[in-house]
Design an enzyme around this catalytic site. Structure first.
Site, PDB file in Angstrom:
ATOM      1  N   SER A 132       0.861  -1.191   0.000  1.00  0.00           N
ATOM      2  CA  SER A 132       0.000   0.000   0.000  1.00  0.00           C
ATOM      3  C   SER A 132       0.890   1.231   0.000  1.00  0.00           C
ATOM      4  CB  SER A 132      -0.856  -0.005   1.270  1.00  0.00           C
ATOM      5  OG  SER A 132      -1.543   1.213   1.417  1.00  0.00           O
ATOM      6  N   TYR A 179      -2.748  -0.339  10.797  1.00  0.00           N
ATOM      7  CA  TYR A 179      -2.759  -0.738   9.377  1.00  0.00           C
ATOM      8  C   TYR A 179      -1.421  -0.359   8.745  1.00  0.00           C
ATOM      9  CZ  TYR A 179      -4.120  -0.912   4.421  1.00  0.00           C
ATOM     10  OH  TYR A 179      -4.180  -1.190   3.070  1.00  0.00           O
TER      11      TYR A 179
HETATM   12  P1  NAP Z   1     -11.790  -5.680  -0.021  1.00  0.00           P
HETATM   13  O1  NAP Z   1     -12.533  -5.107  -1.175  1.00  0.00           O
HETATM   14  O2  NAP Z   1     -12.284  -5.422   1.352  1.00  0.00           O
HETATM   15  O3  NAP Z   1     -11.644  -7.261  -0.264  1.00  0.00           O
HETATM   16  C1  NAP Z   1     -10.882  -8.015   0.631  1.00  0.00           C
HETATM   17  C2  NAP Z   1     -10.863  -9.455   0.165  1.00  0.00           C
HETATM   18  O4  NAP Z   1     -10.081 -10.196   1.097  1.00  0.00           O
HETATM   19  C3  NAP Z   1     -12.245 -10.078   0.150  1.00  0.00           C
HETATM   20  O5  NAP Z   1     -12.283 -11.086  -0.840  1.00  0.00           O
HETATM   21  C4  NAP Z   1     -12.348 -10.695   1.540  1.00  0.00           C
HETATM   22  O6  NAP Z   1     -13.304 -11.751   1.568  1.00  0.00           O
HETATM   23  C5  NAP Z   1     -10.905 -11.176   1.730  1.00  0.00           C
HETATM   24  N1  NAP Z   1     -10.494 -11.282   3.133  1.00  0.00           N
HETATM   25  C6  NAP Z   1     -10.503 -10.339   4.093  1.00  0.00           C
HETATM   26  N2  NAP Z   1     -10.085 -10.857   5.265  1.00  0.00           N
HETATM   27  C7  NAP Z   1      -9.817 -12.166   5.030  1.00  0.00           C
HETATM   28  C8  NAP Z   1      -9.392 -13.243   5.837  1.00  0.00           C
HETATM   29  N3  NAP Z   1      -9.135 -13.105   7.153  1.00  0.00           N
HETATM   30  N4  NAP Z   1      -9.228 -14.461   5.269  1.00  0.00           N
HETATM   31  C9  NAP Z   1      -9.472 -14.647   3.939  1.00  0.00           C
HETATM   32  N5  NAP Z   1      -9.883 -13.664   3.132  1.00  0.00           N
HETATM   33  C10 NAP Z   1     -10.068 -12.448   3.671  1.00  0.00           C
HETATM   34  O7  NAP Z   1     -10.244  -5.215  -0.002  1.00  0.00           O
HETATM   35  P2  NAP Z   1      -9.377  -4.394  -1.080  1.00  0.00           P
HETATM   36  O8  NAP Z   1      -9.615  -2.951  -0.815  1.00  0.00           O
HETATM   37  O9  NAP Z   1      -9.567  -4.961  -2.436  1.00  0.00           O
HETATM   38  O10 NAP Z   1      -7.911  -4.712  -0.548  1.00  0.00           O
HETATM   39  C11 NAP Z   1      -7.131  -5.790  -1.070  1.00  0.00           C
HETATM   40  C12 NAP Z   1      -5.686  -5.554  -0.653  1.00  0.00           C
HETATM   41  O11 NAP Z   1      -5.235  -4.301  -1.203  1.00  0.00           O
HETATM   42  C13 NAP Z   1      -5.475  -5.447   0.859  1.00  0.00           C
HETATM   43  O12 NAP Z   1      -4.263  -6.048   1.218  1.00  0.00           O
HETATM   44  C14 NAP Z   1      -5.417  -3.941   1.086  1.00  0.00           C
HETATM   45  O13 NAP Z   1      -4.702  -3.596   2.247  1.00  0.00           O
HETATM   46  C15 NAP Z   1      -4.705  -3.495  -0.176  1.00  0.00           C
HETATM   47  N6  NAP Z   1      -4.922  -2.093  -0.520  1.00  0.00           N
HETATM   48  C16 NAP Z   1      -6.162  -1.592  -0.749  1.00  0.00           C
HETATM   49  C17 NAP Z   1      -6.317  -0.246  -1.071  1.00  0.00           C
HETATM   50  C18 NAP Z   1      -7.661   0.372  -1.318  1.00  0.00           C
HETATM   51  O14 NAP Z   1      -7.762   1.623  -1.360  1.00  0.00           O
HETATM   52  N7  NAP Z   1      -8.716  -0.420  -1.537  1.00  0.00           N
HETATM   53  C19 NAP Z   1      -5.181   0.576  -1.178  1.00  0.00           C
HETATM   54  C20 NAP Z   1      -3.925   0.023  -0.952  1.00  0.00           C
HETATM   55  C21 NAP Z   1      -3.793  -1.313  -0.633  1.00  0.00           C
HETATM   56  P3  NAP Z   1     -14.034 -12.232   2.942  1.00  0.00           P
HETATM   57  O15 NAP Z   1     -14.444 -10.984   3.666  1.00  0.00           O
HETATM   58  O16 NAP Z   1     -15.175 -13.091   2.504  1.00  0.00           O
HETATM   59  O17 NAP Z   1     -13.007 -13.004   3.685  1.00  0.00           O
END
Ligand code: NAP
Length: 233
Positions: free
Chosen positions: A138, A151
């Site tokens: 991130s 985080y």
């Molecule tokens: P998201 O839309 O909330 O999706 C998260 C995914 O991970 C879902 O499929 C969720 O499914 C799964 N997940 C969460 N906790 C889990 C667990 N304990 N075990 C197994 N699966 C789990 O998240 P996102 O925003 O796409 O983020 C994905 C990655 O990108 C993360 O590492 C995040 O830190 C990083 N990131 C995101 C952003 C942003 O702005 N969105 C920016 C920088 C980095 P379930 O809930 O069904 O488990």
């Protein structure tokens, strides 16, 4: 070619799964919600009926679940070509004020998950045609967000993990890339009142990852920073 993606039912992980499936890669995906996994499986088959799909209900914060998912993948697919350590949660807060246990939860889900998935997968990646590990870090891996609390600690750790892995895996020819996205439209931003153009599309992160993977085998993108055109929020 087989791609393993943690947290692939929503957001960035789902976009990556759709992109690689559309290019003909088999997909192994995990998340906690079974209904979402079934839905993902249907969508992947719809965009490319030729791909094999393996899904497993998994809580990546639990070491035994992670090993079960990777072993299940290998039983079904035989080997692993690409591992994408994506699963992660965002809990806002300040280190001085956040709830007790926040750091532990974030380290378990955002860091130990990738550590265990990588160690479990590596024996099945060695000797592959073009093995590659992507770690979804991130912008919070390189700057301290006010309100980012634990985080930010977890994402700095994830970048450290990725840097060490890159050094360790050079001799085996396994490429390692740390992906550092800024704000990206996913459920993490649900309910936030912001102009759409201030936040990136998950598809852009998936496209970046696919193009990094597509480079020739003698090149590696070690780190990539992707920000909204207008900058961080
Ligand atoms: P998201 O839309 O909330 O999706 C998260 C995914 O991970 C879902 O499929 C969720 O499914 C799964 N997940 C969460 N906790 C889990 C667990 N304990 N075990 C197994 N699966 C789990 O998240 P996102 O925003 O796409 O983020 C994905 C990655 O990108 C993360 O590492 C995040 O830190 C990083 N990131 C995101 C952003 C942003 O702005 N969105 C920016 C920088 C980095 P379930 O809930 O069904 O488990």
């Amino acid at each position: 070619m087989n791609v393993v993606i943690t947290g692939a039912t929503k957001g960035i992980g789902k976009s990556i799964a759709l992109r690689f499936a559309s290019e003909g890669f088999n997909i192994a995906a995990c998340a906690r919600n079974k209904g979402d996994l079934d839905h993902l499986s249907d969508e992947l088959k719809e965009i490319n009926p030729a791909v094999e799909v393996y899904t497993a209900r998994t809580d990546v914060s639990k070491k035994e679940d992670v090993y079960k998912f990777i072993n299940g993948t290998v039983q079904k697919m035989g080997s692993i070509d690409i591992l994408i350590n994506n699963a992660g949660v965002y809990l806002p807060g300040k280190i001085t004020e956040e709830a007790e246990g926040t750091l532990e939860k974030l380290i378990d889900t955002n860091v130990y998950s990738a550590y265990h998935a990588t160690r479990a997968a590596l024996p099945f990646m060695e000797g592959g045609k073009k093995p590659h590990i992507f770690n979804i870090c991130s912008i919070a891996s390189i700057i301290a967000y006010p309100g980012g609390g634990s985080y930010t600690i977890s994402k700095f750790a994830m970048l450290g993990f990725s840097k060490v892995l890159r050094e360790e895996l050079k001799p085996q020819g396994i490429r390692v890339t740390a992906v550092m996205p800024g704000a990206t439209w996913t459920d993490s931003w649900a309910g936030v009142d912001l102009p759409h153009e201030r936040i990136m599309e998950a598809r852009d992160i998936a496209d970046s990852i696919y193009s990094i993977y597509s480079l020739g085998p003698t090149a590696v993108v070690e780190e990539i920073i992707i920000r909204p055109q207008l900058g961080d929020l």
